[in-house]
Design an enzyme around this catalytic site. Structure first.
Site, PDB file in Angstrom:
ATOM      1  N   THR A   1       0.832  -1.206   0.000  1.00  0.00           N
ATOM      2  CA  THR A   1       0.000   0.000   0.000  1.00  0.00           C
ATOM      3  C   THR A   1       0.865   1.253   0.000  1.00  0.00           C
ATOM      4  OG1 THR A   1      -0.082  -0.116   2.395  1.00  0.00           O
ATOM      5  CG2 THR A   1      -1.916  -1.111   1.217  1.00  0.00           C
TER       6      THR A   1
ATOM      7  N   SER B   1       3.735   7.611   9.509  1.00  0.00           N
ATOM      8  CA  SER B   1       2.832   6.782   8.721  1.00  0.00           C
ATOM      9  C   SER B   1       2.868   7.226   7.272  1.00  0.00           C
ATOM     10  CB  SER B   1       1.407   6.856   9.257  1.00  0.00           C
ATOM     11  OG  SER B   1       0.803   8.042   8.816  1.00  0.00           O
ATOM     12  N   LYS B   2       2.498   6.260   6.414  1.00  0.00           N
ATOM     13  CA  LYS B   2       2.469   6.552   4.981  1.00  0.00           C
ATOM     14  C   LYS B   2       1.535   7.729   4.740  1.00  0.00           C
ATOM     15  CE  LYS B   2       2.368   1.677   4.352  1.00  0.00           C
ATOM     16  NZ  LYS B   2       1.942   0.464   3.759  1.00  0.00           N
ATOM     17  N   ARG B   3       0.425   7.687   5.469  1.00  0.00           N
ATOM     18  CA  ARG B   3      -0.581   8.727   5.231  1.00  0.00           C
ATOM     19  C   ARG B   3      -0.057  10.103   5.608  1.00  0.00           C
ATOM     20  NH1 ARG B   3      -3.859   4.880   7.955  1.00  0.00           N
ATOM     21  NH2 ARG B   3      -4.735   3.480   6.433  1.00  0.00           N
TER      22      ARG B   3
ATOM     23  N   GLY C   1       2.901  11.080   5.193  1.00  0.00           N
ATOM     24  CA  GLY C   1       4.015  11.444   4.323  1.00  0.00           C
ATOM     25  C   GLY C   1       5.388  11.076   4.857  1.00  0.00           C
TER      26      GLY C   1
END
Ligand code: GLU
Length: 477
Positions: free
Chosen positions: A15, A253-255, A257
């Site tokens: 993801t 987190s990926k979200r 950035g």
């Protein structure tokens, strides 16, 4: 003694790229396997079609390979439990879901999303926890007819009564009251398993001994334990590692950035330094040592020494470790590693530059900036004061003249004598040598700091050094 029974896995979902938090989970699992002499398995958990981002499996594999976190079984290398990509194992999960239903540990549910939403709304209105009300559990004959008529259905775990508990290798004893846990969907109406079914089936079939994962999965573990019990399997040991927070104390987190770890490579960070820095996110050796090679980490690492409090990623610490790992590299390795930051240079040139550079790089990319005045022309920057602060015009002229004279006399052949001679000029003028030398730095390198100036002149040679000094002399008038 190597213990082949220790089998750990990293089970990323494709993801997004890996950030420090996700690599930390991979590293702890890899170190646990390597420390024990067991096996490290890589499994791609790609059953959530909605969150799938094409191309990210390849990024994940590339990141782990670059960091040296090699896997014994998994994509590309195969293994006895092939395939290691969940979307290729759908039939296995369906079979296991059927077994659960046949044994009464799971049930079909045809509730529509609209009914579930209304149910949750009512529960909220009554200030109750939102959870499936088991309507379909009591009407399985009807549900069977509905399914036969093509109505969409999911399989739900029938969460048993009682308590779920385990001794977590990081958290210690954890327990949940099963009454607080929802009847989890195991198989979706599209026939794909949810994470919960797939992870338990695969961890069992792949003989995983230690499940090492982020602590955000703790609330899911009771569901997983219920599945192990339903299948009649022994559960693995669990180690839930705490979150990694950024310098702003927010979860990486990926979200949000968080930076792709591969980008650190492009910025000139060494894999060994990154592995060292990531290992220290929540683990400590128990003594003063903070600098470790991957091999030393393998020898020292144990899950028992992983802290249960959140770890904070400090970019300054990574910089310090990177500088230390660079200084420890052999000259031959540095000659290779500097090819990218110093494009177009020969091995011999890089070998000559390394003694000047080694102590001054935080990242390999620093070599580009530091060596620019030696590999090309200097750029005169208006913002650089010349003569520099604390040095008067007359002293600046004296320093340059003395340097020119010394070089003409063969001064570049004797570093110590040249240094001594220039120091004496500064002292005689009543200026601190450190300040007076800035005149030479600016003349030769175009900037008051950078590579050591006498070595730099030795690299440039007599002619070029004299040229730069006389150009600077002319600017002084
Ligand atoms: N696929 C899950 C994730 O990406 C793995 C969780 C686990 O290790 O059990 O977070």
């Amino acid at each position: 003694m190597p213990d082949a029974r220790v089998r750990t896995r990293f089970a990323p979902s494709p993801t997004g790229a890996l950030h420090f938090g996700s690599v930390r989970t991979a590293l702890f699992a890899w170190l646990t396997a390597r420390h024990a002499g067991g096996a490290f398995i890589l499994r791609i958990e790609d059953t959530d079609q909605e969150r799938y981002i094409p191309g990210t499996e390849a990024l994940i594999l590339e990141t782990l390979s670059w960091l040296g976190l090699n896997w014994d079984e998994g994509p590309e290398v195969g293994g006895p439990h092939d395939p290691y990509i969940q979307s290729l194992r759908i039939a296995v999960y369906r079979e296991h879901a059927d077994t659960l239903v046949a044994d009464g540990n799971a049930y079909w549910c045809t509730c529509t999303p609209a009914r579930l939403a209304a149910m949750r709304e009512e529960q909220r209105a009554r200030s109750e926890p939102t959870r499936y009300d088991r309507r379909c559990l009591t009407r399985q004959a009807e549900v069977a007819v509905e399914r036969a008529n093509g109505i969409a259905a999911v399989v739900r775990l029938r969460m048993p009564d009682g308590v779920s508990e385990w001794d977590d290798l990081v958290r210690g004893h954890v327990s949940f009251n099963n009454a607080d846990i929802d009847d989890q969907v195991l198989l979706k109406s599209d026939g794909f398993p949810t994470y919960h079914l797939a992870v338990v089936v695969d961890d069992h079939l792949m003989e995983i001994s230690h499940v090492i994962r982020s602590d955000e999965w703790i609330p899911s573990t009771p569901k997983h334990l219920a599945l192990y019990a339903a299948f009649g399997w022994d559960p693995p040991r669990f180690a839930h590692v705490p979150a990694v927070l950024g310098p702003d104390h927010q979860k990486l987190s990926k979200r949000r950035g968080a930076r792709n770890v591969l980008e650190y490579g492009e910025l000139g960070y060494l894999p060994s330094a990154i592995v060292n820095a990531i290992a220290l996110l929540g683990w400590s050796s128990g003594d003063e040592q903070e600098v470790f090679t991957p091999q030393e980490l393998i020898e020292r690492f144990t899950l028992e020494r992983v802290n249960s409090a959140a770890a904070i990623f400090d970019p300054k610490r990574l910089d310090d470790l990177n500088g230390i790992h660079i200084r420890r590299m052999s000259t031959d390795d540095l000659v290779e590693a500097l090819e990218f930051p110093l494009p177009g240079t020969s091995k011999e040139t890089r070998r000559q530059l390394i003694p000047m550079l080694r102590e001054r790089m935080v990242t390999l990319a620093d070599a580009t900036r530091l060596c620019a005045p030696l590999l090309g022309e200097i750029k005169l920057d208006e913002s650089v004061e010349f003569p520099p602060k604390k040095v008067d015009q007359a002293t600046a002229v004296k320093m340059i003249d003395a340097c020119i004279e010394a070089i003409v006399d063969g001064g570049l052949d004797n570093h110590a004598a040249l240094l001594e001679r220039l120091r004496a000029v500064a002292e005689a003028a009543g200026v601190k040598p450190r300040d007076a030398f800035r005149v030479l730095y600016i003349a030769v390198l175009g900037s008051p700091t950078g590579l050591p100036v006498i070595e730099a002149m030795m690299f440039l040679g007599k002619e070029k050094s004299l040229q730069r000094l006389s150009d600077a002399r002319a600017r002084l008038g």
